[in-house]
Structures are given as structure tokens and as C-alpha cells.
Design an enzyme around this catalytic site. Structure first.
Site, PDB file in Angstrom:
ATOM      1  N   CYS A 168       0.846  -1.190  -0.037  1.00 20.71           N
ATOM      2  CA  CYS A 168       0.116  -0.116  -0.183  1.00 20.71           C
ATOM      3  C   CYS A 168       0.877   1.439  -0.024  1.00 20.71           C
ATOM      4  CB  CYS A 168      -1.065  -0.040   1.293  1.00 20.71           C
ATOM      5  SG  CYS A 168      -1.971  -1.448   1.150  1.00 20.71           S
ATOM      6  N   HIS A 308      -2.896   7.453   6.679  1.00 27.21           N
ATOM      7  CA  HIS A 308      -2.990   6.331   6.134  1.00 27.21           C
ATOM      8  C   HIS A 308      -4.314   5.970   6.533  1.00 27.21           C
ATOM      9  CE1 HIS A 308      -2.092   2.656   4.305  1.00 27.21           C
ATOM     10  NE2 HIS A 308      -2.213   1.889   5.217  1.00 27.21           N
ATOM     11  N   GLU A 319      -1.154   5.371  14.251  1.00 27.01           N
ATOM     12  CA  GLU A 319      -0.560   6.468  13.329  1.00 27.01           C
ATOM     13  C   GLU A 319      -0.866   7.663  14.326  1.00 27.01           C
ATOM     14  OE1 GLU A 319      -1.556   8.140   8.940  1.00 27.01           O
ATOM     15  OE2 GLU A 319      -2.734   6.552   9.581  1.00 27.01           O
ATOM     16  N   LYS A 340      -9.811   7.883   2.773  1.00 20.51           N
ATOM     17  CA  LYS A 340     -10.036   6.452   2.629  1.00 20.51           C
ATOM     18  C   LYS A 340     -11.536   6.283   3.345  1.00 20.51           C
ATOM     19  CE  LYS A 340      -5.522   4.329   2.665  1.00 20.51           C
ATOM     20  NZ  LYS A 340      -4.934   5.264   2.762  1.00 20.51           N
ATOM     21  N   HIS A 345      -9.674   1.915   0.479  1.00 18.55           N
ATOM     22  CA  HIS A 345      -8.363   1.715   0.286  1.00 18.55           C
ATOM     23  C   HIS A 345      -7.904   1.268  -0.951  1.00 18.55           C
ATOM     24  CE1 HIS A 345      -4.337   1.064   1.223  1.00 18.55           C
ATOM     25  NE2 HIS A 345      -4.390   0.356   2.348  1.00 18.55           N
ATOM     26  N   PHE A 408       1.807  -3.389   3.773  1.00 18.14           N
ATOM     27  CA  PHE A 408       2.043  -4.730   4.470  1.00 18.14           C
ATOM     28  C   PHE A 408       3.668  -5.121   4.248  1.00 18.14           C
ATOM     29  CE2 PHE A 408      -2.390  -6.973   3.938  1.00 18.14           C
ATOM     30  CZ  PHE A 408      -3.007  -6.325   4.970  1.00 18.14           C
TER      31      PHE A 408
END
Length: 422
Positions: A168, A308, A319, A340, A345, A408
Site C-alpha cells: 500500500c 493512512h 498512526e 479513505k 483503500h 504490508f
């Protein structure tokens, strides 16, 4: 060696909230969700039956004829479409410009999953009886790098040409590479962005198996709720975003319009877990610090963070912790939002699309909201004295905006844009 300045001179977007930059930005600022029931396949047997799909997309509208579209996976069609619009927006004179100094660097996390799924299915059904009758375009449709190739072939761009793949964080890494190639003098222009199209059985089923997706099937548009206590996973999105990054003097010489200046990029690793972010936000902290240092900025120079913010239980908390640690008291003067909550996403395309939104926030002095938050839906692990721009867009001067993307494998990337000034 004096580093060259890098500016943004073109934008293109194919997103779940609009297939033009103007439409996507208007819907984003109005808090419109792109979520709805999955139409790409019959998802009735899946735990998650909704996603943020691109709507009303027609490849022919972007100069991709039917013959060419058959050679492209959907993710690649999105990439070429977004790049086409960004290049048009940049108003480059393609007849006279030096194409040897123009490159294409895109980010793709998964690539041609749909093509692989189709071909593997055909093989499973027919392979034993009909032999290896495999589509000759199978490999060039499937491989993740091919979108950069298609864009360069369409326009005859001979500069650096490749993709980055870091889950991502892929397209934020692509933007970082493009930024560095230009400021080091390796190219005059880089067409950079990201694309993804994984809303198909293996994509949705795979993320379901990991318990990563929201299963709020009765309320798709309310399912992505970053920083709310009831969040239960992210919504799959798809699409592409593209920015034309250009060396400042080159842009100025041709009289280009300039949206913003790109001033910094950072990268880090969590070195913690294959899929979960570091619980204390270690990698997130390091990547924001790295980007600020690269930009020659201090925390107080930033007005907006596009986080994110995937609406996952662990990720949102870590975060938020990292932002407080990096920005200190200034964290309470920032606007923070997760777009998002509206786009879903977009995986490998997320960084480019969200960077584009940061550019527009800087240009227009508007911060898009984080939707779907209720006052009685508060997580005790999140400090709500910070301004998450819940539910309604806010007007404010945005001198500089920072965009976070985490992938990831613990991959973290961060890019910074500021108002352009001669």
C-alpha cells in the site's frame, strides 16, 4: 551538488468518487462515499459484499481502443487513463518537448490479479482436456510493471521507466523516486502515480481471510470510519492517480501552470510484523521525521496530514500516536483527515491518489473530511483533542501538506507538498 526544485504541473484521477480530478475533489469535499455493493462479480457468498468501485469507466474515453484494451488488465487501463488526463492537464507540447528527458514511474501493489484469476480458472476448467491453450497476452497483461510501459509507448517517453511495489506504500514510493530523479537532474519530467484493481474474488476473499475488511454489509457507505471505536476494517477501493512532476526551471520556461511544489519524501520500515503496523507507531514516526528532514522543514510548517487511516483497529491508533510524538503541541493545530473514509483503500494506488488530494488541499486551502464519525463512537486510545476533520470539510490556509502510506511488510512512505512560490 545543488538539488533542483520539483513542481506539480498536471493531475489525473480515476477514483471511486469521480473519474475526473474536479469531480473527485468536489465529492471528497462534500463527504460523498464511493462505497456500494460489489458489481464486478457475484459476492453474495463472501463475508464482505461491498467495495469502493470505479463507476462508469469507459477505456475508449481515454484514447484506449477496444483492441488495446484487450491487452490490458483493468488496473492498467486505469493507469493509462489517469496518466492521459494528467499529461493533457500539464499542457506539455508533445511535438517539441524532449521526450528523452521524460520518464514514467508508477506504483502498483498487486497488478493484474483479475487476469491471473481468469487465466487460472480457464486452465482449471479446460487444461486437462484441451491442453495449454493460454492467452498470448496473459503475461504482459498480468505483470505489474506493464502500465509504465504502456504509458511510455503511447507517448514515446524515453526517460526512466519502471514501477515500485511496496504494497500500500507503492505509489508514494513511486512519487519519492520520481522526485529524486528530477532533483538529481536525471529527468526533466516524470509522469508518476499508482494504479490498482483487485476487487475480484481472490482479492476480496484473500483480504477477508485475513480479517482485514469491514463486514458491515448493511451499511456500505458508513463502513469506513477511521478513528471511530466501532471501526472493523477497511473497504477495498480501486482506481488510479497520476501527477506530472517537473523540474521547476523547465516548467517555468514553458509557462506551465503549477499546482504546488513537492519538497520532501521519507521512507522507513516497521521491522515488526508482516501485516500489522508497529503498535507504538515506530515506523510511522520515523518516516514522517525523515520526510520533514528531507524537506528542510520543522513540524510547525505542516498544516494538514492526509493519514493512512484505513479504519483498522490497530493501524489508526498507532498512526495517531506517531503524529503526537512527531508533532508535539503542534499536533493540536493540524488538520488530519482520512480520505479513505470516502474512497476506500486503493492499495497500491492509495499514495498517488492521496498525494493528489494533498496537492489540491494546498492549492485550494480546503481540508477534506473524515466521514462516518459519531460523537458517541469514541475510542479511549485516541486523543480527540486533535482535529480529525470529522464529517465536514474545513477551510484553512494550507501552507504544506504531508501524506502517509503504510504497506504490508512494514513499508512506510511519506511525501510533502507546499504552496508554490517563485
Amino acid at each position: 551538488m545543488e538539488l533542483k526544485r520539483v513542481v506539480v504541473t498536471g493531475l489525473g484521477a480515476i477514483t471511486p468518487v469521480g473519474n475526473t480530478v474536479a469531480e473527485a475533489w468536489e465529492n471528497l469535499c462534500n463527504g460523498v462515499s464511493g462505497a456500494g455493493p460489489i458489481t464486478h462479480f457475484d459476492a453474495s457468498q463472501f463475508k464482505t459484499q461491498f467495495a469502493c468501485e470505479v463507476k462508469n469507466f469507459n477505456a475508449a474515453d481515454y484514447g484506449i481502443d477496444r483492441k488495446e484494451s484487450r491487452k490490458m488488465d483493468l488496473y492498467c487501463q486505469y493507469a493509462v487513463a489517469a496518466a492521459t488526463k494528467a499529461i493533457e492537464d500539464s499542457a506539455m507540447d508533445l511535438e517539441t518537448i524532449n521526450k528523452n528527458r521524460i520518464g514514467v514511474v508508477f506504483g502498483v501493489g498487486i497488478g493484474g490479479m483479475h487476469t491471473f484469476e481468469e487465466e487460472a480458472g480457464n486452465w482449471a476448467i479446460n487444461g486437462a482436456t484441451m491442453g495449454p491453450k493460454i492467452n498470448p497476452f496473459f503475461i504482459p497483461k498480468m505483470i505489474a510493471d506493464i502500465c509504465a510501459g504502456h504509458i511510455s509507448i503511447k507517448y514515446g517517453f524515453h526517460g526512466p521507466n519502471y514501477i515500485t511495489s511496496s504494497a500500500c506504500a507503492s505509489s508514494s514510493n513511486a512519487l519519492a523516486d520520481a522526485f529524486n530523479l528530477i532533483r538529481l537532474g536525471k529527468a526533466n519530467v516524470i509522469v508518476s502515480g499508482g494504479a490498482e484493481a483487485a476487487i475480484f474474488p481472490l482479492g476480496v476473499g484473500g483480504f477477508n481471510a485475513m480479517h482485514a475488511l469491514s463486514t458491515r454489509n448493511d451499511d456500505p457507505q458508513g463502513a469506513s470510519r477511521p478513528f471511530s471505536a466501532s471501526r472493523d476494517g477497511f473497504i477495498m477501493g480501486e482506481g488510479a492517480g497520476c501527477l506530472v512532476l517537473e523540474e521547476y526551471e523547465h516548467a517555468k520556461a514553458r509557462g506551465a501552470k503549477i499546482y504546488a511544489e513537492m519538497v520532501g519524501a521519507g521512507m522507513s520500515a516497521d521491522a515488526h510484523h508482516l501485516t500489522a503496523s508497529h503498535p507504538e507507531g515506530l515506523g510511522a514516526k520515523l518516516v514522517m521525521e525523515s520526510a520533514l528532514e528531507d524537506a528542510g522543514m520543522v513540524p510547525a510548517d505542516i498544516d494538514y496530514i492526509n493519514v493512512h487511516g484505513t479504519s483498522t483497529p490497530v493501524g489508526d491508533v498507532s498512526e495517531a500516536k506517531a503524529i503526537k510524538e512527531v508533532f508535539g503541541e503542534h499536533a493540536y493545530k493540524l488538520n488530519i483527515s482520512s480520505t479513505k473514509s470516502m474512497t476506500g483503500h486503493l492499495l497500491g494506488a492509495a499514495g498517488a491518489v492521496e498525494a493528489l488530494f494533498c496537492v489540491l488541499a494546498v492549492k485550494n486551502d480546503i481540508v477534506p473530511p473524515t466521514i462516518n464519525h459519531a460523537e458517541d463512537d469514541q475510542d479511549e486510545n485516541i486523543d480527540y483533542n486533535m482535529n480529525y476533520t470529522f464529517n465536514v470539510a474545513q477551510k484553512r490556509t494550507v501552507r504544506a501538506a504531508l501524506s502517509n502510506t503504510f504497506g504490508f511488510g512494514g513499508h512506510n512512505a511519506c511525501v510533502i507538498f507546499k504552496k508554490y512560490a517563485e
